[in-house]
Design a protein around this motif. Structure first.
Motif, short mmCIF file in Angstrom:
data_model
loop_
_atom_site.label_atom_id
_atom_site.label_comp_id
_atom_site.label_asym_id
_atom_site.label_seq_id
_atom_site.Cartn_x
_atom_site.Cartn_y
_atom_site.Cartn_z
N MET A 112 39.31 36.47 42.49
CA MET A 112 40.69 36.40 42.01
C MET A 112 41.33 37.78 41.99
N MET A 113 40.56 38.76 41.54
CA MET A 113 41.10 40.12 41.51
C MET A 113 41.43 40.58 42.93
N GLY A 128 44.63 39.50 44.12
CA GLY A 128 45.80 40.11 43.48
C GLY A 128 46.06 39.68 42.05
N VAL A 129 45.10 39.00 41.44
CA VAL A 129 45.30 38.61 40.04
C VAL A 129 45.14 39.85 39.17
N ARG A 130 46.08 40.02 38.24
CA ARG A 130 46.02 41.18 37.37
C ARG A 130 45.04 40.95 36.23
N ARG A 131 44.65 42.06 35.59
CA ARG A 131 43.68 41.96 34.50
C ARG A 131 44.18 41.03 33.40
N ARG A 132 45.46 41.18 33.06
CA ARG A 132 46.00 40.40 31.95
C ARG A 132 45.87 38.88 32.23
N ARG A 146 34.95 45.40 37.41
CA ARG A 146 35.48 46.09 38.58
C ARG A 146 35.33 45.16 39.77
#
Ligand SMILES: Nc1ncnc2c1ncn2[C@@H]1O[C@H](COP(=O)(O)OP(=O)(O)OP(=O)(O)O)[C@@H](O)[C@H]1O
Ligand SMILES: [Mg+2]
Lengths: 408, 252
Positions: free
Chosen positions: A306-307, A310-314, A400
């Motif tokens: 997902m990261m 482009g999924v953000r941490r929030r 990470r």
């Protein structure tokens, strides 16, 4: 947001067995808290009803200073039985009845034995409106049942036994009048009262108001008034409003102040309930934390994917929080549903009988799920779950991407 | 200007007291529309290089410009947005999201940036047609074969219309026939839609299709066909006959 919620729900459904266990733990915690609370609430309802509708009344009005010498039944701090301000009280919204009473002390005798008593002079008609449950505690007749009998009295059942005062027996009541002389009058026992508290049963004698006024030489005078209201939740507000209107010469007190031991029991029980509920919820919440942590560990590569996309941490945090909330909502829903069901079933069967601490009377306890019980339980379950899911969710969001993607 | 410009890229990992250097000064340029294969033996640094190009990891030295933007010390969210807008990823393990259907997997990169509606649906359907998944849009990943899953991943990588698609050993988990199909698909997408591909492999057969081969050895680029050919020969354990041109289209 809706799509993320859908994703969270699907992830909850993905490891069915584990989610089912967690949901069961939450449901059990909520259920236990609510069921315990429902019975306590039912018991308190019975206790408060008994106090408000059978014993003390919702509100009492006395002259200023009367309650400082309470227990002495001072006759000099009296009030007129009728006065213009009483009309104001009767017309106050929420007030349904105003009943005058006179309290006094003395010695009563059956000819061979005697006992101290506390007498309560009541207006038969108005008192039934102000304290509709009073009659339930009386075996036989109450004062005023027989209009021909102007000297009918009701005695506490233990006093009745002690003095062999069966219905129909005659007793002599002695009392000091307002001016200090001794006076005595005969009365006929028509009923025996069995109340929740030993003091009432050993000491209280109910007599007609007019008869008491004659005994005490206090025509047209009373010790105070019992005020009944239509909604128990509004008692304090109405009492405060009456106090403002009637001014400082009169003292308006709600039942919580008059029967402070009842109010204390209610408060203490709620605190204990809160503690027990908190323990159940904490156990359930630890289950949520564990489940969420396992989810994060298992889905590390998915988080990395997902990261990468482009999924953000929030958003990662949000996803896991939503997952925790989904567990809480399912668990809470099931818990509430089962608790409501049990309350309904027990209620339909007439409740269970029990006696609140400090009393001897048995009440029918109808389980109740009031808002003060459900709202904090739901709120704490949701907040607790958020907190429990918070750390795993945060951990997930701090991964990470490269390392998350390498996980198996 | 080249789509990708890497200058002196270095990457080292600290493992306790020892330092492992995975990349030691990589210079690389890739033009838009290229189909580039990164070859090299295991541990040579292919994955490390692709991760840096994909903005998933930061180099410990050197500079990297992607589409005119210097990827220096950007924060996580900036990098996430760059990945989302400019880069498509195809993974060795497919990395589909198991609870989402094929359609939902494909549209996922668009959904996270708030897109939706009929336009997105049409785009997803068009891409599904391109990769041959039209009949599987409502399936879940675990109902698909490996080749089909990788097609979903390709569709997902393309749905945002990225400038660059990175594929780290996309065929390593597929049998040879399926690998060929996947490679053919990527070649066709490169040829017909102009998608820029950069992908790593140590499968020598890919050489047959590659327009450009970049060889990486021990963290440095060894350019030129000779090195690549040597790579292939060594890995294949065969002679150079393998390097004969091969027309992929013939096979279909
Ligand atoms: N997270 C890490 N920590 C320490 N060393 C690492 C890490 N990732 C990679 N390395 C090292 O960096 C070097 C390059 O690794 P990399 O994964 O880039 O090689 P590769 O060419 O992709 O290999 P393969 O073909 O096996 O996938 C190796 O020596 C590896 O051990
Ligand atoms: Mg690798």
């Amino acid at each position: 947001m809706f799509r993320y919620l859908r994703l969270a729900v699907r992830n909850v459904l993905r490891s069915r067995a584990r989610s089912a266990l967690t949901i069961s733990a939450i449901a059990f915690g909520v259920w236990m808290t609510l069921v315990l609370g429902a019975f306590i609430a039912g018991m308190q309802n019975a206790m408060i009803d008994d106090t408000v509708k059978g014993r003390v009344g919702a509100i009492q009005i006395h002259r200023k200073g009367y309650d400082d010498v309470l227990g002495d039944q001072p006759l000099d701090l009296d009030l007129p039985q009728d006065a213009p301000w009483l009309d104001k009280v009767r017309k106050t919204p929420g007030v349904v009845a105003v009943a005058p009473r006179i309290s006094f002390t003395g010695i009563l005798t059956n000819g061979s034995q005697s006992a101290n008593y506390v007498g309560v002079g009541v207006d038969p008609k108005l008192d039934q409106l102000a304290l509709p449950l009073f009659a339930q505690s009386v075996k036989g007749h109450i004062v005023g049942d027989d209009p021909e009998q102007s000297a009918a009295i009701v005695v506490g059942d233990e006093m009745g036994v002690a003095l062999h005062a069966e219905p129909g027996a005659t007793l002599t009541l002695q009392a000091a009048t307002a001016s200090g002389q001794q006076n005595a009058m005969d009365a006929v026992v028509v009923g025996a009262r069995s109340a929740g508290t030993p003091f009432d049963n050993k000491r209280l004698v109910f007599v007609p108001l007019a008869w008491a006024q004659e005994l005490l030489n206090m025509e047209g005078r009373v010790s105070g008034f019992v005020v009944a209201v239509d909604d128990r939740e509004k008692v304090r507000a109405i009492a405060e409003q009456l106090q403002r209107e009637l001014g400082p010469e009169l003292k308006v007190e709600p039942w919580q102040d008059l029967a402070s031991q009842v109010a204390d029991v209610v408060r203490v029980q709620r605190i204990i309930l809160g503690g027990i509920g908190a323990v159940f919820l904490i156990i359930a919440i630890i289950g949520v934390a564990n489940t969420m942590l396992m989810s994060v560990l298992e889905r590390t590569r998915e988080i990395g994917t997902m990261m990468a996309l482009g999924v953000r941490r929030r958003t990662i945090t949000l996803l896991f929080l939503l997952e925790g909330m989904t567990l809480a909502l399912f668990g809470g829903g099931v818990g509430i549903g089962l608790a409501v069901l049990l309350a309904k079933v027990v209620g339909a069967a007439g409740g269970v009988s029990g006696s609140p601490p400090g009393t001897v009377a048995k009440y029918a306890i109808i389980p109740d799920l009031p808002l003060w019980l459900i709202a904090p339980t739901v709120a704490l379950t949701l907040l607790g779950t958020l907190a429990a899911a918070g750390w795993p969710a945060w951990r997930a969001s701090r991964l990470r991407p490269v390392e998350a993607l390498r996980a198996t | 200007m080249a789509l990708l410009q890497l200058r002196g890229i270095e990457k080292s990992y600290e493992l306790g007291k020892t330092v492992v250097t995975a990349l030691r000064g990589v210079d690389l340029e890739v033009e838009a529309g290229e189909f580039t294969v990164v070859m090299g033996p295991s541990g040579s640094g292919k994955t490390t290089l692709l991760n840096i190009i994909g903005c998933l990891d930061r180099p410990t030295g050197g500079s990297y410009v992607l589409d005119g933007e210097a990827i220096g010390d950007r924060d996580f969210n900036d990098l996430a947005d760059i990945r989302n807008r400019k880069i498509g990823f195809i993974f060795q393990n497919f990395n589909l999201i198991p609870v989402l259907s094929v359609r939902e997997n494909i549209e996922f990169p668009c959904v996270i940036r708030g897109e939706g509606g009929a336009e997105l649906n049409q785009r997803v359907e068009a891409i599904a047609r391109d990769v041959g998944l039209t009949d599987f849009l409502h399936h879940k990943p675990d109902e698909l074969s490996g080749g089909q899953r990788q097609r979903v991943a390709i569709a997902r990588a393309l749905v945002t219309g990225p400038q660059l698609v990175l594929a780290d050993e996309p065929t390593a988990n597929l049998d040879s026939k399926t690998s060929d199909q996947i490679i053919d698909l990527m070649l066709a997408l490169n040829r017909d839609k102009g998608v820029t591909f950069l992908f790593s492999t140590h499968d020598p057969r890919v050489m047959e299709h590659a327009r450009r081969v970049v060889s990486i050895h021990d963290g440095v680029i060894v350019d030129g066909t000779a090195a690549a050919a040597a790579d292939v020969a060594r890995m294949h354990g065969a002679g150079t006959s393998f390097l004969l041109p091969y027309d992929a289209a013939e096979r279909r």
